[in-house]
Design a protein around this motif. Sequence first.
Motif, PDB file in Angstrom:
ATOM      1  N   LYS A 125      -5.271   3.816   9.255  1.00 34.32           N
ATOM      2  CA  LYS A 125      -4.661   2.583   9.737  1.00 34.32           C
ATOM      3  C   LYS A 125      -3.141   2.684   9.710  1.00 34.32           C
ATOM      4  O   LYS A 125      -2.573   3.159   8.731  1.00 34.32           O
ATOM      5  CB  LYS A 125      -5.089   1.397   8.863  1.00 34.32           C
ATOM      6  N   ARG A 178       1.383   8.202   0.994  1.00 31.92           N
ATOM      7  CA  ARG A 178       1.684   9.400   0.200  1.00 31.92           C
ATOM      8  C   ARG A 178       1.953  10.602   1.090  1.00 31.92           C
ATOM      9  O   ARG A 178       1.860  10.518   2.318  1.00 31.92           O
ATOM     10  CB  ARG A 178       0.525   9.662  -0.760  1.00 31.92           C
ATOM     11  N   GLU A 201      -5.278   2.560  -6.100  1.00 33.91           N
ATOM     12  CA  GLU A 201      -4.121   3.447  -6.129  1.00 33.91           C
ATOM     13  C   GLU A 201      -3.379   3.285  -7.445  1.00 33.91           C
ATOM     14  O   GLU A 201      -2.986   2.196  -7.825  1.00 33.91           O
ATOM     15  CB  GLU A 201      -3.160   3.118  -4.971  1.00 33.91           C
ATOM     16  N   ALA A 246       0.842  -1.202   0.000  1.00 35.23           N
ATOM     17  CA  ALA A 246       0.000   0.000   0.000  1.00 35.23           C
ATOM     18  C   ALA A 246       0.873   1.246   0.000  1.00 35.23           C
ATOM     19  O   ALA A 246       1.744   1.396   0.849  1.00 35.23           O
ATOM     20  CB  ALA A 246      -0.905  -0.003   1.225  1.00 35.23           C
ATOM     21  N   PRO A 247       0.674   2.148  -0.956  1.00 34.56           N
ATOM     22  CA  PRO A 247       1.462   3.386  -0.955  1.00 34.56           C
ATOM     23  C   PRO A 247       1.087   4.288   0.223  1.00 34.56           C
ATOM     24  O   PRO A 247      -0.081   4.366   0.599  1.00 34.56           O
ATOM     25  CB  PRO A 247       1.073   4.057  -2.281  1.00 34.56           C
ATOM     26  N   GLU A 268      -7.376  -1.714  -2.319  1.00 33.89           N
ATOM     27  CA  GLU A 268      -7.823  -2.080  -0.986  1.00 33.89           C
ATOM     28  C   GLU A 268      -9.303  -2.419  -1.111  1.00 33.89           C
ATOM     29  O   GLU A 268     -10.091  -1.564  -1.519  1.00 33.89           O
ATOM     30  CB  GLU A 268      -7.608  -0.902  -0.029  1.00 33.89           C
ATOM     31  N   VAL A 275      -2.204   5.419   7.033  1.00 33.93           N
ATOM     32  CA  VAL A 275      -2.864   5.551   5.735  1.00 33.93           C
ATOM     33  C   VAL A 275      -4.344   5.222   5.921  1.00 33.93           C
ATOM     34  O   VAL A 275      -4.680   4.127   6.379  1.00 33.93           O
ATOM     35  CB  VAL A 275      -2.225   4.605   4.696  1.00 33.93           C
ATOM     36  N   ARG A 276      -5.200   6.162   5.594  1.00 38.67           N
ATOM     37  CA  ARG A 276      -6.650   6.002   5.756  1.00 38.67           C
ATOM     38  C   ARG A 276      -6.994   5.515   7.162  1.00 38.67           C
ATOM     39  O   ARG A 276      -7.802   4.618   7.360  1.00 38.67           O
ATOM     40  CB  ARG A 276      -7.200   5.056   4.682  1.00 38.67           C
ATOM     41  N   VAL A 290      -1.580   0.225  -9.104  1.00 42.59           N
ATOM     42  CA  VAL A 290      -0.498  -0.505  -8.441  1.00 42.59           C
ATOM     43  C   VAL A 290      -0.931  -1.145  -7.118  1.00 42.59           C
ATOM     44  O   VAL A 290      -0.196  -1.923  -6.531  1.00 42.59           O
ATOM     45  CB  VAL A 290       0.721   0.412  -8.201  1.00 42.59           C
ATOM     46  N   PHE A 291      -2.117  -0.786  -6.643  1.00 41.52           N
ATOM     47  CA  PHE A 291      -2.578  -1.330  -5.364  1.00 41.52           C
ATOM     48  C   PHE A 291      -4.079  -1.137  -5.242  1.00 41.52           C
ATOM     49  O   PHE A 291      -4.605  -0.118  -5.683  1.00 41.52           O
ATOM     50  CB  PHE A 291      -1.881  -0.604  -4.204  1.00 41.52           C
TER      51      PHE A 291
END
Lengths: 371, 124
Positions: A352, A300, B57, A297-298, B39, A349-350, B36-37
């Motif tokens: 979490k 950012r 994402e 998961a990126p 959720e 992220v979000r 690339v991802f």
Amino acid sequence: MTDSQAPLLTTPLDALHRELGARMVPFAGYAMPVQYPAGILAEHVHTRSQAGLFDVSHMGQVDIVGPDAAQWLETLVPGDIAGLAVGRTRYTVFTNADGGILDDLMVSKLADDHLFLVVNAACKHADIAHLRRHLDPRLTLREIGDRALLALQGPEAAAALARLAPEAAAMAFMSIRALAIDGVPCLATRSGYTGEDGYEISVPADRADALARRLLSLPGVKPVGLGARDSLRLEAGLCLYGSDIDTATTPVEAGLAWIIGKRRREQGGFPGAAIIQRQLAEGAPRVRVGLLPDGRAPARAHAEIVDASGARLGEVTSGGFGPSLNGSLAMGYVPPAFAQLGTKVALVVRGKPLDARVAPMPFVPHRYHKQ
Amino acid sequence: MSEIRFTKDHEWIHVDGGIGTVGITDYAQSQLGDVVFVELPEAGRNVTQGGEAAVVESVKAASEVYSPVAGTVVESNGALADKPGLINEEPEAGAWMFKLRLADPGQLASLMDRAAYETYLSTL
């Protein structure tokens, strides 16, 4: 600052971008190609494996001519410009009275009385006003508005450019020279913003389209947009002005102490010198680090960096997906106690926390030209 | 009887026997660029109509995916964890994102059919 209502400016390559099917986006007041039909992933990987051609004509090009130009510029930057040899290029920053960074830039010495600067697009008007405000009356400053700027980057850049300008192959990393490329009078530095070998080429605006087409006709050269430019520089651990560095970060905090030469550290004489010298001696309250999340998961820009207890350490300043790394990567600021390589942190992220660790930069090794 | 409906946020939902399969449209993937991802929601989660249900994402940015209708998630597409790029390749087929049991099939009436969605795209 850019007026969002103003019509976008275009670069001399605008027609070419549209012909190539680029997706154009507003950037620093210009319509710029964020990607071509190949897409950011393919453009990124192509630059690392062969060669990418980037339009960076939105950046500011400035000539400063006159006696002691280097000594004068040193009053605005912490870099050793007086000691820069003719024909060489150096990365430096403009600092403010607080030791913060007004912009980062490339300075080249074309002659003892002639400096050539390349500054960020979003900062160029403020930079030029700043330079003019402090200008030594013996010097002439000229904003070069009639030249485009192309970047040719990647392991095949040198071989490609040598087909049109054989002298390019012998240029040292961070050097500059006048170069006739396919008969067009250019000014080229062996430098870039991707971590790869390559060149930045200043070319007369009215010859830029033809030169870009000629370069794109060479084996291995493909157009690459700003999207991949960002993912390439992030993997290379290079700072983006306005994200990773700004007026609230000092060069020491940003991990850019290496740009301050020994003489400048001792003598100061640049804006914010006292603060920067104190940080060099005693350490900075926070430092820029590389961060590798455990998962894909990126994380950012502006994602919070927290410790194991959830306490805030700082925030991510750039982050995303690294196509060559094939994973998520980020950089951000943490207190020095958390800057050791391998330190475990979490990136929120979000809502979490994602486990991450402090990692060395560059994330992908630099492959600059070595003699 | 099965039917496919679209949202203005570029999700699609294909409904068959009270179960809706949700994904993003070809237009959405082309705007996002390389994915690339992803959720995805877990089975059992309740989602509202227009509420956040998943995240996609790309290299450049994160984008929310909203549920076209309210319901309870029954399954998500595990293949996307290993191969998020499938969303670029076949957004309206293999790259479905989640399936849900519709809370109120009447909500489908508020969505566009393919012809209406294509008309909507032509206005963008």
